[in-house]
Design a protein around this motif. Sequence first.
Motif, PDB file in Angstrom:
ATOM      1  N   ASP A 182       0.853  -1.190   0.000  1.00  0.00           N
ATOM      2  CA  ASP A 182       0.000   0.000   0.000  1.00  0.00           C
ATOM      3  C   ASP A 182       0.886   1.236   0.000  1.00  0.00           C
ATOM      4  OD1 ASP A 182      -2.356  -1.454   0.097  1.00  0.00           O
ATOM      5  OD2 ASP A 182      -2.528  -1.353   2.276  1.00  0.00           O
ATOM      6  N   GLY A 183       0.506   2.214  -0.756  1.00  0.00           N
ATOM      7  CA  GLY A 183       1.277   3.454  -0.789  1.00  0.00           C
ATOM      8  C   GLY A 183       2.476   3.423  -1.722  1.00  0.00           C
ATOM      9  N   LEU A 184       2.652   2.324  -2.485  1.00  0.00           N
ATOM     10  CA  LEU A 184       3.806   2.240  -3.380  1.00  0.00           C
ATOM     11  C   LEU A 184       3.779   3.366  -4.415  1.00  0.00           C
ATOM     12  CD1 LEU A 184       6.370   0.822  -4.315  1.00  0.00           C
ATOM     13  CD2 LEU A 184       4.953  -0.660  -5.725  1.00  0.00           C
ATOM     14  N   GLN A 185       2.600   3.665  -4.942  1.00  0.00           N
ATOM     15  CA  GLN A 185       2.500   4.723  -5.940  1.00  0.00           C
ATOM     16  C   GLN A 185       2.999   6.047  -5.374  1.00  0.00           C
ATOM     17  OE1 GLN A 185      -1.417   5.321  -7.565  1.00  0.00           O
ATOM     18  NE2 GLN A 185      -0.815   7.123  -8.698  1.00  0.00           N
ATOM     19  N   SER A 186       2.576   6.411  -4.190  1.00  0.00           N
ATOM     20  CA  SER A 186       3.007   7.688  -3.613  1.00  0.00           C
ATOM     21  C   SER A 186       4.500   7.661  -3.272  1.00  0.00           C
ATOM     22  CB  SER A 186       2.165   8.069  -2.399  1.00  0.00           C
ATOM     23  OG  SER A 186       2.268   7.090  -1.397  1.00  0.00           O
ATOM     24  N   GLN A 187       5.031   6.492  -2.887  1.00  0.00           N
ATOM     25  CA  GLN A 187       6.463   6.374  -2.617  1.00  0.00           C
ATOM     26  C   GLN A 187       7.273   6.612  -3.893  1.00  0.00           C
ATOM     27  OE1 GLN A 187       7.333   2.589  -0.759  1.00  0.00           O
ATOM     28  NE2 GLN A 187       5.678   2.860   0.721  1.00  0.00           N
ATOM     29  N   ILE A 188       6.842   6.010  -4.998  1.00  0.00           N
ATOM     30  CA  ILE A 188       7.539   6.179  -6.274  1.00  0.00           C
ATOM     31  C   ILE A 188       7.461   7.641  -6.720  1.00  0.00           C
ATOM     32  CG2 ILE A 188       7.503   5.607  -8.735  1.00  0.00           C
ATOM     33  CD1 ILE A 188       6.570   2.771  -7.901  1.00  0.00           C
ATOM     34  N   LEU A 189       6.263   8.214  -6.616  1.00  0.00           N
ATOM     35  CA  LEU A 189       6.098   9.610  -7.018  1.00  0.00           C
ATOM     36  C   LEU A 189       6.993  10.538  -6.197  1.00  0.00           C
ATOM     37  CD1 LEU A 189       2.232   9.779  -7.586  1.00  0.00           C
ATOM     38  CD2 LEU A 189       4.014  10.006  -9.329  1.00  0.00           C
ATOM     39  N   SER A 190       7.021  10.345  -4.891  1.00  0.00           N
ATOM     40  CA  SER A 190       7.819  11.255  -4.058  1.00  0.00           C
ATOM     41  C   SER A 190       9.319  11.037  -4.239  1.00  0.00           C
ATOM     42  CB  SER A 190       7.421  11.138  -2.589  1.00  0.00           C
ATOM     43  OG  SER A 190       7.759   9.877  -2.075  1.00  0.00           O
ATOM     44  N   ARG A 191       9.736   9.807  -4.451  1.00  0.00           N
ATOM     45  CA  ARG A 191      11.175   9.534  -4.573  1.00  0.00           C
ATOM     46  C   ARG A 191      11.733   9.882  -5.954  1.00  0.00           C
ATOM     47  NH1 ARG A 191      14.530   3.975  -3.346  1.00  0.00           N
ATOM     48  NH2 ARG A 191      16.549   4.845  -3.911  1.00  0.00           N
ATOM     49  N   TYR A 192      10.980   9.574  -7.000  1.00  0.00           N
ATOM     50  CA  TYR A 192      11.520   9.702  -8.349  1.00  0.00           C
ATOM     51  C   TYR A 192      10.893  10.823  -9.191  1.00  0.00           C
ATOM     52  CZ  TYR A 192      13.716   5.211  -7.434  1.00  0.00           C
ATOM     53  OH  TYR A 192      14.467   4.202  -6.888  1.00  0.00           O
ATOM     54  N   PHE A 193       9.693  11.261  -8.827  1.00  0.00           N
ATOM     55  CA  PHE A 193       8.995  12.210  -9.684  1.00  0.00           C
ATOM     56  C   PHE A 193       8.489  13.433  -8.921  1.00  0.00           C
ATOM     57  CE2 PHE A 193       8.290   8.008 -11.810  1.00  0.00           C
ATOM     58  CZ  PHE A 193       9.072   8.248 -12.927  1.00  0.00           C
ATOM     59  N   THR A 194       9.303  13.967  -8.047  1.00  0.00           N
ATOM     60  CA  THR A 194       8.964  15.188  -7.331  1.00  0.00           C
ATOM     61  C   THR A 194      10.034  16.220  -7.624  1.00  0.00           C
ATOM     62  OG1 THR A 194       7.815  13.997  -5.575  1.00  0.00           O
ATOM     63  CG2 THR A 194       8.571  16.205  -5.058  1.00  0.00           C
ATOM     64  N   PRO A 195       9.651  17.338  -8.178  1.00  0.00           N
ATOM     65  CA  PRO A 195       8.288  17.704  -8.580  1.00  0.00           C
ATOM     66  C   PRO A 195       7.838  16.877  -9.783  1.00  0.00           C
ATOM     67  CG  PRO A 195       9.835  19.357  -9.357  1.00  0.00           C
ATOM     68  CD  PRO A 195      10.625  18.380  -8.536  1.00  0.00           C
ATOM     69  N   ALA A 196       6.528  16.838  -9.989  1.00  0.00           N
ATOM     70  CA  ALA A 196       5.977  16.054 -11.094  1.00  0.00           C
ATOM     71  C   ALA A 196       6.528  16.562 -12.419  1.00  0.00           C
ATOM     72  CB  ALA A 196       4.455  16.133 -11.089  1.00  0.00           C
ATOM     73  N   PRO A 197       7.036  15.671 -13.252  1.00  0.00           N
ATOM     74  CA  PRO A 197       7.560  16.090 -14.551  1.00  0.00           C
ATOM     75  C   PRO A 197       6.473  16.710 -15.425  1.00  0.00           C
ATOM     76  CG  PRO A 197       8.170  13.822 -14.068  1.00  0.00           C
ATOM     77  CD  PRO A 197       7.165  14.231 -13.045  1.00  0.00           C
ATOM     78  N   SER A 198       6.854  17.666 -16.224  1.00  0.00           N
ATOM     79  CA  SER A 198       5.893  18.296 -17.138  1.00  0.00           C
ATOM     80  C   SER A 198       5.790  17.512 -18.440  1.00  0.00           C
ATOM     81  CB  SER A 198       6.304  19.738 -17.423  1.00  0.00           C
ATOM     82  OG  SER A 198       7.591  19.765 -18.008  1.00  0.00           O
ATOM     83  N   GLU A 199       6.698  16.562 -18.631  1.00  0.00           N
ATOM     84  CA  GLU A 199       6.696  15.758 -19.850  1.00  0.00           C
ATOM     85  C   GLU A 199       6.882  14.287 -19.485  1.00  0.00           C
ATOM     86  OE1 GLU A 199       9.932  17.357 -22.075  1.00  0.00           O
ATOM     87  OE2 GLU A 199      11.435  16.648 -20.686  1.00  0.00           O
ATOM     88  N   THR A 200       6.681  13.426 -20.461  1.00  0.00           N
ATOM     89  CA  THR A 200       6.876  11.990 -20.273  1.00  0.00           C
ATOM     90  C   THR A 200       8.298  11.737 -19.774  1.00  0.00           C
ATOM     91  OG1 THR A 200       5.280  11.451 -21.987  1.00  0.00           O
ATOM     92  CG2 THR A 200       6.929   9.772 -21.479  1.00  0.00           C
ATOM     93  N   THR A 201       8.421  10.837 -18.803  1.00  0.00           N
ATOM     94  CA  THR A 201       9.728  10.507 -18.259  1.00  0.00           C
ATOM     95  C   THR A 201       9.829   8.993 -18.089  1.00  0.00           C
ATOM     96  OG1 THR A 201       9.798  12.598 -17.062  1.00  0.00           O
ATOM     97  CG2 THR A 201      11.336  10.903 -16.352  1.00  0.00           C
TER      98      THR A 201
END
Length: 149
Positions: A86-105
């Motif tokens: 549970d919470g894996l999505q938010s962990q990935i977002l915070s670790r690898y995609f913060t701030p959120a990319p404006s383009e495909t990554t």
Amino acid sequence: MKTAALLMACIMTASTNINASDDKPAALNDLRWKNRVFLVYVQETKTSEALARLEEFEAEIEDRDIAWFVLDGSQMHTNYPGILEDGLQSQILSRYFTPAPSETTLLLIGKDGGLKSRSSRLGFEEAFGLIDQMPMRMEEMRNKSGGAD
């Protein structure tokens, strides 16, 4: 007779413990040494395109032991067959995609857990080429070709 019953009880307990660990929810770190990982961040309007591209490369992905995760901000899609923490999505977002990319990554994480590449497009072919140059992958390919003889 008691020894046989004790031995059977030990075997049953051991197999129960093995199965219980298989059902444990997986975190990204649990894939270390088992899978290479593609982390793909896309805008919601491009989710279908990313999933279709990954489907095109299903054989290549399977051959290279790749678990992929496509995140679009609101949802996460994956080919990982197990239960996820549970919470894996938010962990990935915070670790690898913060701030959120404006383009495909596209991020490639090696079996050792290290970030190997970052791309601003869905360059799966290039990622496969990079993987195939890695020492661990080269050893895997040698072992596969050696087993075919």
